[in-house]
Design a protein around this motif. Structure first.
Motif, PDB file in Angstrom:
ATOM      1  N   VAL A 106      -9.066  16.930  45.586  1.00 39.43           N
ATOM      2  CA  VAL A 106      -7.707  17.280  45.988  1.00 39.43           C
ATOM      3  C   VAL A 106      -6.750  16.514  45.074  1.00 39.43           C
ATOM      4  N   ARG A 107      -5.770  17.217  44.556  1.00 45.44           N
ATOM      5  CA  ARG A 107      -4.695  16.546  43.811  1.00 45.44           C
ATOM      6  C   ARG A 107      -3.379  16.816  44.513  1.00 45.44           C
ATOM      7  N   ILE A 108      -2.703  15.751  44.911  1.00 45.43           N
ATOM      8  CA  ILE A 108      -1.393  15.885  45.530  1.00 45.43           C
ATOM      9  C   ILE A 108      -0.361  15.901  44.412  1.00 45.43           C
ATOM     10  N   ASP A 109       0.365  16.986  44.328  1.00 44.35           N
ATOM     11  CA  ASP A 109       1.163  17.306  43.143  1.00 44.35           C
ATOM     12  C   ASP A 109       2.518  16.597  43.143  1.00 44.35           C
ATOM     13  N   THR A 110       2.481  15.303  42.836  1.00 45.78           N
ATOM     14  CA  THR A 110       3.706  14.525  42.708  1.00 45.78           C
ATOM     15  C   THR A 110       3.414  13.294  41.870  1.00 45.78           C
ATOM     16  N   SER A 111       4.454  12.655  41.374  1.00 46.81           N
ATOM     17  CA  SER A 111       4.298  11.453  40.551  1.00 46.81           C
ATOM     18  C   SER A 111       4.967  10.285  41.264  1.00 46.81           C
ATOM     19  N   PRO A 112       4.231   9.557  42.086  1.00 42.98           N
ATOM     20  CA  PRO A 112       4.825   8.465  42.861  1.00 42.98           C
ATOM     21  C   PRO A 112       5.243   7.307  41.965  1.00 42.98           C
ATOM     22  N   GLN A 113       6.239   6.571  42.428  1.00 43.56           N
ATOM     23  CA  GLN A 113       6.746   5.432  41.674  1.00 43.56           C
ATOM     24  C   GLN A 113       6.310   4.096  42.267  1.00 43.56           C
ATOM     25  N   SER A 114       5.565   4.132  43.368  1.00 48.48           N
ATOM     26  CA  SER A 114       5.158   2.896  44.020  1.00 48.48           C
ATOM     27  C   SER A 114       3.814   3.081  44.702  1.00 48.48           C
ATOM     28  N   ALA A 115       3.149   1.951  44.982  1.00 46.55           N
ATOM     29  CA  ALA A 115       1.890   1.986  45.726  1.00 46.55           C
ATOM     30  C   ALA A 115       2.119   2.543  47.128  1.00 46.55           C
ATOM     31  N   PHE A 116       3.260   2.224  47.723  1.00 46.25           N
ATOM     32  CA  PHE A 116       3.570   2.723  49.065  1.00 46.25           C
ATOM     33  C   PHE A 116       3.603   4.247  49.088  1.00 46.25           C
ATOM     34  N   ALA A 117       4.287   4.835  48.121  1.00 48.53           N
ATOM     35  CA  ALA A 117       4.393   6.300  48.075  1.00 48.53           C
ATOM     36  C   ALA A 117       3.022   6.926  47.843  1.00 48.53           C
ATOM     37  N   THR A 118       2.201   6.306  46.999  1.00 49.31           N
ATOM     38  CA  THR A 118       0.843   6.803  46.765  1.00 49.31           C
ATOM     39  C   THR A 118       0.037   6.778  48.051  1.00 49.31           C
ATOM     40  N   ALA A 119       0.064   5.646  48.740  1.00 48.28           N
ATOM     41  CA  ALA A 119      -0.683   5.515  49.994  1.00 48.28           C
ATOM     42  C   ALA A 119      -0.185   6.511  51.038  1.00 48.28           C
ATOM     43  N   LYS A 120       1.110   6.717  51.096  1.00 46.12           N
ATOM     44  CA  LYS A 120       1.687   7.639  52.077  1.00 46.12           C
ATOM     45  C   LYS A 120       1.186   9.063  51.848  1.00 46.12           C
ATOM     46  N   GLN A 121       1.113   9.475  50.586  1.00 47.33           N
ATOM     47  CA  GLN A 121       0.631  10.825  50.276  1.00 47.33           C
ATOM     48  C   GLN A 121      -0.843  10.979  50.655  1.00 47.33           C
ATOM     49  N   ILE A 122      -1.657   9.981  50.313  1.00 41.28           N
ATOM     50  CA  ILE A 122      -3.091  10.051  50.635  1.00 41.28           C
ATOM     51  C   ILE A 122      -3.301  10.038  52.141  1.00 41.28           C
TER      52      ILE A 122
END
Length: 246
Positions: free
Chosen positions: A84-100
């Motif tokens: 699965v690829r979540i189609d966005t480019s996060p700017q922080s670890a928080f945003a990455t974790a939130k998407q996952i």
């Protein structure tokens, strides 16, 4: 078991790092990208080993643009079942974790794997954030993982020794060196990876809590200083005043 492995794309360790736009943007010109080694060599391989031993599935997840697909396909070639690829480019670890976490909550995974850190930012943040968002136990820097039914025995290096913990699924674990041995994808795996599903998922809305102000390269290393072996006083002075190690 149903296993989720979080993978990220990082610059190869031989890449020359530079920044643009007044040191606020990483310059990707000429950069060779790889799958983060802690994700690939340890987290992904151990998940595949567990699947081979106990059955189940291994799903890769990545948060990033379409250019990350080549990295994800390598993970499929090594032995993951789908991705699965979540189609966005996060700017922080928080945003990455939130998407996952938004994806994982609905899928009921038994174990969520991450590498202990990425080799570009070295933050070691996503695993702990994921565990909090998913309300799961978390074991960091794992060097050994054994399963007996739904019970895991996990070893991790600590100051002066090794800690051994026992916990039940589901949980989040970050993989350190020793958890598994690197696998090289073979030709059959590479061909099969082209037919395995890679699903692109729309991101959830996340308010970025962090803004990058600037990047700064480390200072150049000083030249080696040769000290006469008879001049121990000078050696001690340099270690104390310049190296500041004593």
């Amino acid at each position: 078991m149903k296993l989720l492995v979080c993978v990220s794309k990082t610059p190869d360790t031989t890449s020359k790092i530079s920044f643009t736009d007044n040191n606020t943007v990483f310059d990707e010109s000429g950069i060779q990208y790889i799958m983060n080694p802690y994700d690939e060599w340890y987290a992904l391989v151990r998940a595949i080993e567990l699947k081979e031993k106990t059955g189940g599935t291994v799903t890769l997840i990545n948060v990033g643009p379409a250019s990350n697909d080549v990295i994800i396909r390598k993970g499929l070639a090594i032995g993951a079942d789908d991705a699965v690829r979540i189609d966005t480019s996060p700017q922080s670890a928080f945003a990455t974790a939130k998407q996952i976490a938004a994806y994982a909550k609905a899928e009921n995974f038994d174990i969520v794997f991450t590498g202990k850190e990425t080799i570009d930012y070295n933050g070691s943040e996503v695993g702990a954030m994921l565990a909090e968002m998913l309300d799961m136990p978390y074991i960091s820097f794992a060097t050994k993982l054994e399963m007996e039914g739904n019970t895991a025995t996990v070893s991790r290096d600590i100051e002066g020794g090794t800690e051994v913990a026992e916990l039940a699924t589901p949980f989040v674990i970050s993989a350190a060196k020793g958890l598994a041995e690197q696998r090289i994808p073979n030709m059959r795996g590479i061909m099969m990876a082209k037919r395995k599903p890679l699903n692109v998922v729309a991101p959830v809305e996340v308010a970025e809590p962090i803004k990058t102000v600037s990047f700064q390269l480390p200072g150049e290393k000083s030249a080696v200083k040769m000290i006469d072996p008879e001049n121990m006083d000078e050696l001690v002075r340099l270690l104390h005043e310049e190296a500041k190690v004593i």
